[in-house]
Design an enzyme around this catalytic site. Structure first.
Site, PDB file in Angstrom:
ATOM      1  N   GLU A   1       0.824  -1.196   0.000  1.00 26.20           N
ATOM      2  CA  GLU A   1       0.000   0.000   0.000  1.00 26.20           C
ATOM      3  C   GLU A   1       0.867   1.257   0.000  1.00 26.20           C
ATOM      4  O   GLU A   1       1.934   1.290   0.596  1.00 26.20           O
ATOM      5  CB  GLU A   1      -0.893   0.022   1.241  1.00 26.20           C
ATOM      6  CG  GLU A   1      -1.783  -1.193   1.355  1.00 26.20           C
ATOM      7  CD  GLU A   1      -2.417  -1.298   2.727  1.00 26.20           C
ATOM      8  OE1 GLU A   1      -2.398  -0.299   3.479  1.00 26.20           O
ATOM      9  OE2 GLU A   1      -2.927  -2.384   3.055  1.00 26.20           O
TER      10      GLU A   1
ATOM     11  N   CYS B   1      -0.398  -3.365  14.962  1.00 22.19           N
ATOM     12  CA  CYS B   1      -0.157  -3.175  13.526  1.00 22.19           C
ATOM     13  C   CYS B   1      -0.818  -4.263  12.686  1.00 22.19           C
ATOM     14  O   CYS B   1      -0.545  -5.454  12.866  1.00 22.19           O
ATOM     15  CB  CYS B   1       1.345  -3.151  13.260  1.00 22.19           C
ATOM     16  SG  CYS B   1       1.760  -2.906  11.523  1.00 22.19           S
TER      17      CYS B   1
ATOM     18  N   CYS C   1       5.297  -7.923   7.356  1.00 24.70           N
ATOM     19  CA  CYS C   1       6.326  -7.523   8.326  1.00 24.70           C
ATOM     20  C   CYS C   1       6.510  -8.646   9.328  1.00 24.70           C
ATOM     21  O   CYS C   1       5.551  -9.314   9.716  1.00 24.70           O
ATOM     22  CB  CYS C   1       5.906  -6.234   9.041  1.00 24.70           C
ATOM     23  SG  CYS C   1       7.145  -5.587  10.188  1.00 24.70           S
TER      24      CYS C   1
ATOM     25  N   CYS D   1       4.277  -6.258  15.917  1.00 27.98           N
ATOM     26  CA  CYS D   1       3.764  -5.264  16.862  1.00 27.98           C
ATOM     27  C   CYS D   1       2.257  -5.477  17.068  1.00 27.98           C
ATOM     28  O   CYS D   1       1.518  -5.701  16.105  1.00 27.98           O
ATOM     29  CB  CYS D   1       4.039  -3.854  16.359  1.00 27.98           C
ATOM     30  SG  CYS D   1       5.803  -3.459  16.238  1.00 27.98           S
TER      31      CYS D   1
ATOM     32  N   CYS E   1       3.391   8.220   1.538  1.00 31.33           N
ATOM     33  CA  CYS E   1       3.818   7.241   2.540  1.00 31.33           C
ATOM     34  C   CYS E   1       4.059   5.914   1.833  1.00 31.33           C
ATOM     35  O   CYS E   1       3.118   5.304   1.310  1.00 31.33           O
ATOM     36  CB  CYS E   1       2.749   7.102   3.615  1.00 31.33           C
ATOM     37  SG  CYS E   1       3.135   5.897   4.904  1.00 31.33           S
TER      38      CYS E   1
ATOM     39  N   CYS F   1      -2.247   1.136   7.935  1.00 35.54           N
ATOM     40  CA  CYS F   1      -1.370   0.276   7.144  1.00 35.54           C
ATOM     41  C   CYS F   1      -1.785  -1.190   7.260  1.00 35.54           C
ATOM     42  O   CYS F   1      -1.940  -1.715   8.353  1.00 35.54           O
ATOM     43  CB  CYS F   1       0.076   0.429   7.620  1.00 35.54           C
ATOM     44  SG  CYS F   1       0.793   2.004   7.195  1.00 35.54           S
TER      45      CYS F   1
END
Length: 341
Positions: free
Chosen positions: A92, A119, A112, A116, A105, A330
């Site tokens: 994205e 997230c 990932c 976290c 951005c 995100c």
């Protein structure tokens, strides 16, 4: 044989390609001009190259631009673009207009591995690294690319976990032969991988943003598993050892969660651990994502938290929430796209 993309190559890499193809060395600078400064999308459009040079390049290389497969526009003007990757996945890119600024951005990874708690990208797991070309493509291949004023590496992924390609992409963005942007227009955000931090500070002039989210070790460890390997104390120690000068900036990102990290005790500890570091804190409203117990703090408490930090002498801003009607957090849009496959 699968052809390699020219887009995303540095000038040194283009010079090596020209040597391999027995082309004059100056051809590399011409190719860079076509890749990063002009509105073309094919090798055949590189009109100041000889016909032979274009034929040789076409045999082994692609220009390398990739169009977004989807775009959503918010009522506030924010746009979110969905780009396919070489892994058959999606990343994205958000374009955020604000008066005379247009900030893009960008993502640096597919998914990932950092896990976290807050997230959505982390919930996808790690699915692959983006190349420098795929990173820069997120800027070059949106309609607003010539109007972009600022770039933030705050999209999907952890930039310091893909540092070679991230540094290469910032080189393309800031070099005279590339996009020729000032590094002061670019901010790279990290959760604090110390070896990557040290290298980034030495090899880049771009601004640094560190995801902090709580000043307490045990609390941060629950939110961000990276705290186990690279404690915040070690991150701050490296930052203290670095002279940022007058222009280069370090900031700390702080998502404010209700009843978790929004107390006066957090204000006092933030002031203590950041003492002596010239910085700013960006407070971020948390908007719920699926399968997490976290909740955003209320507006009154958010303002009180900001005022508390400012009374301690810390420059503090509250980041405006943008694009909430278009899966702006995100990972939400790409997760939705993956589920549709």
């Amino acid at each position: 044989m699968q052809k390699e993309a020219l887009f995303g190559k540095t000038l040194d890499e283009l010079q090596r390609i020209c040597v391999e193809l027995a082309l004059p060395k100056f051809t590399a600078k011409q190719i860079a001009d076509w890749l990063y400064k002009k509105k073309v999308s094919s090798i055949d459009e590189m009109s100041n190259l000889s016909k032979k040079a274009r034929e040789l390049l076409n045999e082994k290389y692609l220009f390398g631009l990739t169009d977004p497969t989807k775009v959503q526009e918010s009522v506030d003007g924010t746009k979110k673009y969905l780009f396919p990757t070489a892994h058959g996945k999606y990343v994205e890119t958000a374009m955020i207009p604000d008066k005379d600024r247009k900030t893009v951005c960008v993502s640096s990874q597919v998914g990932c591995k950092m896990g976290c708690l807050f997230c959505m990208t982390g919930k996808q797991g790690f699915q692959g690294q983006l190349t420098a070309g795929e990173i820069v493509n997120q800027i070059r291949n949106i309609p607003e690319w010539e109007e972009v004023t600022n770039i933030v590496y705050m999209g999907m992924g952890e930039p310091f976990d893909n540092l070679d390609e991230v540094l290469k992409s910032t080189q393309i963005l800031t070099s005279e032969w590339g996009f020729a942007m000032s590094p002061r227009r670019i901010t790279v955000s990290s959760i604090g991988i110390v070896p990557g931090l040290v290298r980034f500070l030495n090899e880049s002039e771009c601004h640094l943003a560190i995801s902090l989210h709580t000043p307490f070790h045990e609390e941060r460890q629950k939110l961000m598993p990276v705290e186990i390997a690279y404690p915040l104390d070690d991150v701050l120690s490296e930052i203290r050892n670095w002279d940022f000068g007058r222009q280069r900036r370090v900031s700390f990102e702080y998502i404010v969660f209700h009843g978790l990290n929004d107390t006066p005790a957090h204000v006092r500890e933030m002031a203590r651990i950041l003492d002596g570091i010239k910085c700013r804190i960006n407070l971020i409203r948390f908007h719920p994502i699926p399968n997490t117990p976290l909740k955003g703090t209320d507006e009154t408490r958010l303002q009180e938290f900001k005022e508390g930090l400012e009374k301690k002498g810390i420059t503090t801003t509250i980041r405006a929430s943008r694009g909430q009607d278009i899966y702006a957090a995100c990972g939400l849009l790409s997760t939705k796209a993956l589920g549709a496959n």
